[in-house]
Design a protein around this motif. Structure first.
Motif, PDB file in Angstrom:
ATOM      1  N   LEU A  37      22.519  20.679 -20.190  1.00 13.12           N
ATOM      2  CA  LEU A  37      23.612  20.000 -20.890  1.00 13.12           C
ATOM      3  C   LEU A  37      24.933  20.752 -20.741  1.00 13.12           C
ATOM      4  O   LEU A  37      25.988  20.139 -20.565  1.00 13.12           O
ATOM      5  CB  LEU A  37      23.261  19.819 -22.362  1.00 13.12           C
ATOM      6  CG  LEU A  37      22.123  18.846 -22.647  1.00 13.12           C
ATOM      7  CD1 LEU A  37      21.778  18.851 -24.127  1.00 13.12           C
ATOM      8  CD2 LEU A  37      22.474  17.461 -22.183  1.00 13.12           C
ATOM      9  N   VAL A  38      24.874  22.079 -20.788  1.00 14.96           N
ATOM     10  CA  VAL A  38      26.088  22.880 -20.585  1.00 14.96           C
ATOM     11  C   VAL A  38      26.614  22.693 -19.172  1.00 14.96           C
ATOM     12  O   VAL A  38      27.820  22.554 -18.954  1.00 14.96           O
ATOM     13  CB  VAL A  38      25.810  24.370 -20.889  1.00 14.96           C
ATOM     14  CG1 VAL A  38      26.925  25.251 -20.369  1.00 14.96           C
ATOM     15  CG2 VAL A  38      25.630  24.577 -22.369  1.00 14.96           C
ATOM     16  N   THR A  41      28.375  19.335 -18.872  1.00 16.41           N
ATOM     17  CA  THR A  41      29.668  19.379 -19.553  1.00 16.41           C
ATOM     18  C   THR A  41      30.689  20.142 -18.728  1.00 16.41           C
ATOM     19  O   THR A  41      31.825  19.693 -18.548  1.00 16.41           O
ATOM     20  CB  THR A  41      29.516  20.037 -20.938  1.00 16.41           C
ATOM     21  OG1 THR A  41      28.553  19.306 -21.684  1.00 16.41           O
ATOM     22  CG2 THR A  41      30.840  20.058 -21.665  1.00 16.41           C
ATOM     23  N   PHE A  44      32.057  18.210 -15.714  1.00 17.81           N
ATOM     24  CA  PHE A  44      33.118  17.264 -16.035  1.00 17.81           C
ATOM     25  C   PHE A  44      34.429  17.973 -16.340  1.00 17.81           C
ATOM     26  O   PHE A  44      35.503  17.493 -15.985  1.00 17.81           O
ATOM     27  CB  PHE A  44      32.710  16.368 -17.203  1.00 17.81           C
ATOM     28  CG  PHE A  44      31.630  15.391 -16.849  1.00 17.81           C
ATOM     29  CD1 PHE A  44      31.795  14.503 -15.806  1.00 17.81           C
ATOM     30  CD2 PHE A  44      30.436  15.380 -17.540  1.00 17.81           C
ATOM     31  CE1 PHE A  44      30.800  13.597 -15.458  1.00 17.81           C
ATOM     32  CE2 PHE A  44      29.433  14.492 -17.208  1.00 17.81           C
ATOM     33  CZ  PHE A  44      29.611  13.601 -16.165  1.00 17.81           C
ATOM     34  N   VAL A  45      34.377  19.130 -16.982  1.00 16.27           N
ATOM     35  CA  VAL A  45      35.592  19.891 -17.266  1.00 16.27           C
ATOM     36  C   VAL A  45      36.242  20.352 -15.967  1.00 16.27           C
ATOM     37  O   VAL A  45      37.454  20.228 -15.785  1.00 16.27           O
ATOM     38  CB  VAL A  45      35.278  21.102 -18.176  1.00 16.27           C
ATOM     39  CG1 VAL A  45      36.447  22.063 -18.231  1.00 16.27           C
ATOM     40  CG2 VAL A  45      34.929  20.624 -19.566  1.00 16.27           C
ATOM     41  N   HIS A  60      27.044  25.034 -10.236  1.00 13.52           N
ATOM     42  CA  HIS A  60      26.482  24.245 -11.325  1.00 13.52           C
ATOM     43  C   HIS A  60      25.049  23.833 -11.019  1.00 13.52           C
ATOM     44  O   HIS A  60      24.204  23.797 -11.905  1.00 13.52           O
ATOM     45  CB  HIS A  60      27.331  23.016 -11.610  1.00 13.52           C
ATOM     46  CG  HIS A  60      28.605  23.335 -12.331  1.00 13.52           C
ATOM     47  ND1 HIS A  60      28.628  23.849 -13.595  1.00 13.52           N
ATOM     48  CD2 HIS A  60      29.901  23.223 -11.947  1.00 13.52           C
ATOM     49  CE1 HIS A  60      29.871  24.033 -13.975  1.00 13.52           C
ATOM     50  NE2 HIS A  60      30.664  23.668 -12.982  1.00 13.52           N
TER      51      HIS A  60
END
Length: 68
Positions: A37-38, A41, A44-45, A60
């Motif tokens: 999940l991190v 996130t 997307f950042v 990632h």
């Protein structure tokens, strides 16, 4: 982040040697689920702040996004 990964690895090895598969499965689940999940996130950042760079996407995929 790295310390948490190292501690989880040591704990998983300990559970593996003692044949305690239930706690091993729970430890792996509770380490991998938040990590994925991190990574999503942070992907997307990074896409919002800069162009798509292959190195960042590779980091990632290797679960090393917070180190960037």
């Amino acid at each position: 982040f790295c310390g948490e990964g190292a501690a989880a690895t040591v704990l998983c090895l300990s559970y593996s040697h003692s044949d305690d598969r239930f706690w091993l499965a729970l430890t792996v689940f509770f380490v991998l689920c938040p990590s994925v999940l991190v990574q999503l996130t942070l992907t997307f950042v990074h896409r919002d702040l800069s162009r798509d760079r292959p190195l960042i996407l590779l980091m990632h995929l290797l679960q090393l996004g917070p180190i960037i």
